[in-house]
Write a protein that holds these residues in place. Structure first.
Motif, PDB file in Angstrom:
ATOM      1  N   ASP A  63      -4.298  -0.058  -1.165  1.00 36.74           N
ATOM      2  CA  ASP A  63      -3.073  -0.423  -1.908  1.00 36.74           C
ATOM      3  C   ASP A  63      -2.654   0.590  -2.966  1.00 36.74           C
ATOM      4  O   ASP A  63      -1.996   0.225  -3.947  1.00 36.74           O
ATOM      5  CB  ASP A  63      -3.256  -1.803  -2.567  1.00 36.74           C
ATOM      6  CG  ASP A  63      -3.815  -2.844  -1.621  1.00 36.74           C
ATOM      7  OD1 ASP A  63      -3.419  -2.844  -0.449  1.00 36.74           O
ATOM      8  OD2 ASP A  63      -4.659  -3.647  -2.049  1.00 36.74           O
ATOM      9  N   ASP A  64      -3.011   1.835  -2.779  1.00 35.11           N
ATOM     10  CA  ASP A  64      -2.785   2.869  -3.763  1.00 35.11           C
ATOM     11  C   ASP A  64      -2.070   4.029  -3.086  1.00 35.11           C
ATOM     12  O   ASP A  64      -2.460   4.412  -1.961  1.00 35.11           O
ATOM     13  CB  ASP A  64      -4.154   3.333  -4.296  1.00 35.11           C
ATOM     14  CG  ASP A  64      -4.148   3.779  -5.745  1.00 35.11           C
ATOM     15  OD1 ASP A  64      -3.053   3.876  -6.325  1.00 35.11           O
ATOM     16  OD2 ASP A  64      -5.228   4.040  -6.282  1.00 35.11           O
ATOM     17  N   PRO A  65      -1.003   4.595  -3.710  1.00 33.38           N
ATOM     18  CA  PRO A  65      -0.418   4.245  -5.003  1.00 33.38           C
ATOM     19  C   PRO A  65       0.552   3.067  -4.910  1.00 33.38           C
ATOM     20  O   PRO A  65       0.891   2.623  -3.820  1.00 33.38           O
ATOM     21  CB  PRO A  65       0.341   5.520  -5.372  1.00 33.38           C
ATOM     22  CG  PRO A  65       0.801   6.059  -4.036  1.00 33.38           C
ATOM     23  CD  PRO A  65      -0.330   5.753  -3.077  1.00 33.38           C
ATOM     24  N   GLY A  66       0.973   2.573  -6.049  1.00 27.49           N
ATOM     25  CA  GLY A  66       2.044   1.592  -6.110  1.00 27.49           C
ATOM     26  C   GLY A  66       1.607   0.159  -6.251  1.00 27.49           C
ATOM     27  O   GLY A  66       2.313  -0.655  -6.853  1.00 27.49           O
ATOM     28  N   ARG A  67       0.445  -0.194  -5.667  1.00 25.88           N
ATOM     29  CA  ARG A  67      -0.065  -1.553  -5.814  1.00 25.88           C
ATOM     30  C   ARG A  67      -1.540  -1.529  -6.225  1.00 25.88           C
ATOM     31  O   ARG A  67      -2.341  -2.324  -5.756  1.00 25.88           O
ATOM     32  CB  ARG A  67       0.097  -2.347  -4.505  1.00 25.88           C
ATOM     33  CG  ARG A  67       1.504  -2.834  -4.242  1.00 25.88           C
ATOM     34  CD  ARG A  67       1.520  -3.903  -3.150  1.00 25.88           C
ATOM     35  NE  ARG A  67       2.847  -4.461  -2.964  1.00 25.88           N
ATOM     36  CZ  ARG A  67       3.712  -4.078  -2.016  1.00 25.88           C
ATOM     37  NH1 ARG A  67       3.364  -3.119  -1.171  1.00 25.88           N
ATOM     38  NH2 ARG A  67       4.900  -4.642  -1.914  1.00 25.88           N
ATOM     39  N   ALA A  95       0.623   0.338   0.254  1.00 27.02           N
ATOM     40  CA  ALA A  95       0.977   1.270  -0.808  1.00 27.02           C
ATOM     41  C   ALA A  95       2.493   1.250  -1.012  1.00 27.02           C
ATOM     42  O   ALA A  95       3.258   0.823  -0.154  1.00 27.02           O
ATOM     43  CB  ALA A  95       0.522   2.683  -0.437  1.00 27.02           C
ATOM     44  N   LEU A  96       2.910   1.698  -2.173  1.00 29.24           N
ATOM     45  CA  LEU A  96       4.340   1.873  -2.461  1.00 29.24           C
ATOM     46  C   LEU A  96       4.557   3.317  -2.891  1.00 29.24           C
ATOM     47  O   LEU A  96       4.134   3.694  -3.981  1.00 29.24           O
ATOM     48  CB  LEU A  96       4.784   0.914  -3.569  1.00 29.24           C
ATOM     49  CG  LEU A  96       5.014  -0.540  -3.174  1.00 29.24           C
ATOM     50  CD1 LEU A  96       5.338  -1.377  -4.416  1.00 29.24           C
ATOM     51  CD2 LEU A  96       6.133  -0.648  -2.158  1.00 29.24           C
ATOM     52  N   PRO A  97       5.178   4.151  -2.067  1.00 29.92           N
ATOM     53  CA  PRO A  97       5.735   3.819  -0.754  1.00 29.92           C
ATOM     54  C   PRO A  97       4.644   3.722   0.306  1.00 29.92           C
ATOM     55  O   PRO A  97       3.558   4.298   0.126  1.00 29.92           O
ATOM     56  CB  PRO A  97       6.657   5.003  -0.469  1.00 29.92           C
ATOM     57  CG  PRO A  97       5.986   6.156  -1.170  1.00 29.92           C
ATOM     58  CD  PRO A  97       5.401   5.569  -2.428  1.00 29.92           C
ATOM     59  N   SER A 104       4.977  10.648   1.566  1.00 38.05           N
ATOM     60  CA  SER A 104       4.151   9.513   1.162  1.00 38.05           C
ATOM     61  C   SER A 104       2.673   9.774   1.445  1.00 38.05           C
ATOM     62  O   SER A 104       1.801   9.298   0.709  1.00 38.05           O
ATOM     63  CB  SER A 104       4.613   8.229   1.862  1.00 38.05           C
ATOM     64  OG  SER A 104       4.624   8.371   3.271  1.00 38.05           O
ATOM     65  N   LYS A 108      -0.323   9.611  -1.481  1.00 43.04           N
ATOM     66  CA  LYS A 108      -1.557   8.836  -1.349  1.00 43.04           C
ATOM     67  C   LYS A 108      -2.776   9.738  -1.462  1.00 43.04           C
ATOM     68  O   LYS A 108      -3.774   9.370  -2.108  1.00 43.04           O
ATOM     69  CB  LYS A 108      -1.582   8.068  -0.024  1.00 43.04           C
ATOM     70  CG  LYS A 108      -2.821   7.209   0.144  1.00 43.04           C
ATOM     71  CD  LYS A 108      -2.758   6.333   1.384  1.00 43.04           C
ATOM     72  CE  LYS A 108      -1.929   5.096   1.158  1.00 43.04           C
ATOM     73  NZ  LYS A 108      -2.106   4.117   2.271  1.00 43.04           N
ATOM     74  N   THR A 154       4.555  -7.383   4.031  1.00 40.19           N
ATOM     75  CA  THR A 154       5.150  -6.519   3.011  1.00 40.19           C
ATOM     76  C   THR A 154       6.485  -6.000   3.549  1.00 40.19           C
ATOM     77  O   THR A 154       6.531  -5.377   4.610  1.00 40.19           O
ATOM     78  CB  THR A 154       4.226  -5.343   2.650  1.00 40.19           C
ATOM     79  OG1 THR A 154       3.898  -4.623   3.841  1.00 40.19           O
ATOM     80  CG2 THR A 154       2.941  -5.842   2.011  1.00 40.19           C
ATOM     81  N   GLU A 156       8.332  -3.589   2.878  1.00 41.76           N
ATOM     82  CA  GLU A 156       8.510  -2.134   2.998  1.00 41.76           C
ATOM     83  C   GLU A 156       7.959  -1.588   4.309  1.00 41.76           C
ATOM     84  O   GLU A 156       8.257  -0.445   4.666  1.00 41.76           O
ATOM     85  CB  GLU A 156       7.817  -1.414   1.837  1.00 41.76           C
ATOM     86  CG  GLU A 156       8.222  -1.885   0.465  1.00 41.76           C
ATOM     87  CD  GLU A 156       7.447  -3.118   0.001  1.00 41.76           C
ATOM     88  OE1 GLU A 156       7.868  -3.736  -0.998  1.00 41.76           O
ATOM     89  OE2 GLU A 156       6.427  -3.453   0.638  1.00 41.76           O
TER      90      GLU A 156
END
Length: 449
Positions: A63-67, A95-97, A104, A108, A154, A156
């Protein structure tokens, strides 16, 4: 010159277990055999212990990056190291994105650098949109592409419609990379869940009924047909039923390049556990009846399941609260328990040998995603990634002994036979007696062209 000598262990090699020492030099295995000379090397006395190749867990969600508030590379890899994993492959969706293009991927990879306690490789995503993004990901060294055949949970990361999946598999075949699919029919699961919600039927039993076995079988069959048509290497993740394994085995017999995995929770938990535990045991596909659990063990013993992975899918605690099981997050936290559960239920339960675990948890996953032979094998020239297990030891799974961010394990309270006592990554001890040690030394590793 030897840097580290693991002395007097029972070493799990493909032919079985042999009494031997393991010498490590320059982060690689230099020799395996009895009576090796230590010289000035550090010596780990391992009498009574079993040495396995470090676990290669090819299905984790960090869940990285972003969450990172869901998990993050720092905490997730601490838990992985403590449980005997030395290499993980992170999924693209949370992840986000999400990891669906070159930019992306770069984000990451940077998020993992300097904080990972184990080596990390990356899956790319196969979602509706520009197929050229798959080329960008391949150039950066993804191990393959992950697609959802049902709602990912999710927004996205959109599910792949049939045309996206078919054309994506064709592109992946040209790139020489596998496609991993979450195989559940979106049509069946979506409509059944909507019907249950409309009727106010939101218990765990209602959730289980909304994702029947046929939804998994139908999607597996469709993915197999697309793989046969395109020549794509297919990997079916988290298969929860023996009937799904049988479909895959039959296709392999027809020449389809397909592998499959199951997860520890499908082997040691069932639908009654889901009802008793509630949202902490919600996953997709869901936990199955006892007969399906028994069938999975039969398929595992017969060698028709290629590998086992954790599908560590954490979330913040509030997403596992409340009585509405249709709305609760669907994912089980299992980063630290994959080896322990398989040892307890498999080896201590007289269903598997240590050499079977070496294949299921290390060699086969590393090979499928293009990280072998450096990863996943106890052989001269391979990375010195080892895990030492005390077969006579026991481990009480307790929240305070877990190292993932939220420690929401459905296995808490269980006493497991077989205790992970040391995890070694490229010759350095990264966990000792269930606790991570030292600074993070994990690297971002990439599939070789």
């Amino acid at each position: 010159m030897t840097d580290l000598l693991v002395r007097g262990a029972l070493v799990a090699v493909p032919a079985g277990e042999v009494a031997a020492d393991v010498a490590i030099a320059g982060g690689m295995i230099a020799a395996i055999g009895p009576g090796l000379e230590a010289g000035g090397a550090e010596v780990v006395e391992a009498a009574g212990l079993v040495v396995l190749p470090g676990v290669v867990d090819i299905h984790v969600h960090l869940d990285d990056p972003g969450r990172a508030e869901w998990e993050g590379f720092a905490t997730g890899t601490r838990a992985l190291a403590a449980g005997g994993t030395t290499t993980c492959v992170d999924m693209p969706l949370n992840a986000l994105p999400p990891t669906i293009d070159g930019e992306s991927f770069d984000l990451k990879a940077r998020a993992a650098q300097g904080v990972a306690h184990v080596d990390v490789a990356l899956w790319g995503g196969l979602v509706p949109g520009d197929l050229d993004r798959l080329d960008e990901l391949a150039e950066r060294g993804v191990v393959g592409f992950k697609a959802f055949m049902s709602d990912s949970g999710t927004p996205e990361f959109q599910a792949a419609d049939d045309l996206t999946l078919l054309e994506g598999m064709a592109r992946a075949a040209r790139l020489g990379l596998p496609v991993a699919v979450h195989a559940e029919s979106n049509e069946l699961t979506g409509r059944l869940a909507a019907r249950a919600a409309a009727l106010g039927r939101t218990s765990m039993r209602d959730y289980l009924s909304s994702r029947p076995v046929i939804a998994e079988l139908e999607a597996i069959g469709r993915a197999l047909a697309f793989a046969a048509e395109t020549g794509c290497a297919l990997h079916v993740v988290h298969v929860s039923t023996g009937r799904g394994i049988a479909l895959i085995a039959a296709a392999r017999g027809r020449g389809v390049d397909v592998t499959c995995e199951t997860c520890p929770h499908y082997l040691v938990l069932g639908e009654d556990d889901a009802v008793a535990l509630g949202a902490i045991a919600k996953c997709a596909p869901p936990l199955r009846p006892a007969a399906d659990v028994a069938a999975l063990w039969n398929e595992l013993a017969a060698g028709r399941i290629d590998l086992v992975a954790s599908d560590h899918a954490p979330c913040p605690p509030e997403r596992k609260q409340g009585a509405d099981m249709l709305r609760a997050w669907g994912g089980i936290s299992g980063a630290q328990t994959v080896l322990a559960l398989l040892w307890d239920a498999g080896v201590a339960g007289a269903r598997l040998a240590p050499a079977d675990l070496a294949r299921l948890l290390s060699a086969a996953p590393a090979g499928r995603v293009g990280l072998g032979p450096a990863k996943g094998r106890l052989e001269v020239g391979a990375d010195a990634d080892l895990v030492l297990v005390d077969p006579a030891g026991e481990w009480l799974v307790a929240r305070e002994g877990l190292h993932d961010r939220h420690r929401l394990s459905p296995f808490a309270g269980r006493t497991l036979r077989g205790r992970v006592v040391r995890t070694i990554l490229r010759g350095r001890t990264v966990a000792l007696d269930g606790r991570p040690v030292g600074k993070p030394t994990g690297r971002v590793v990439r599939r070789a062209p």
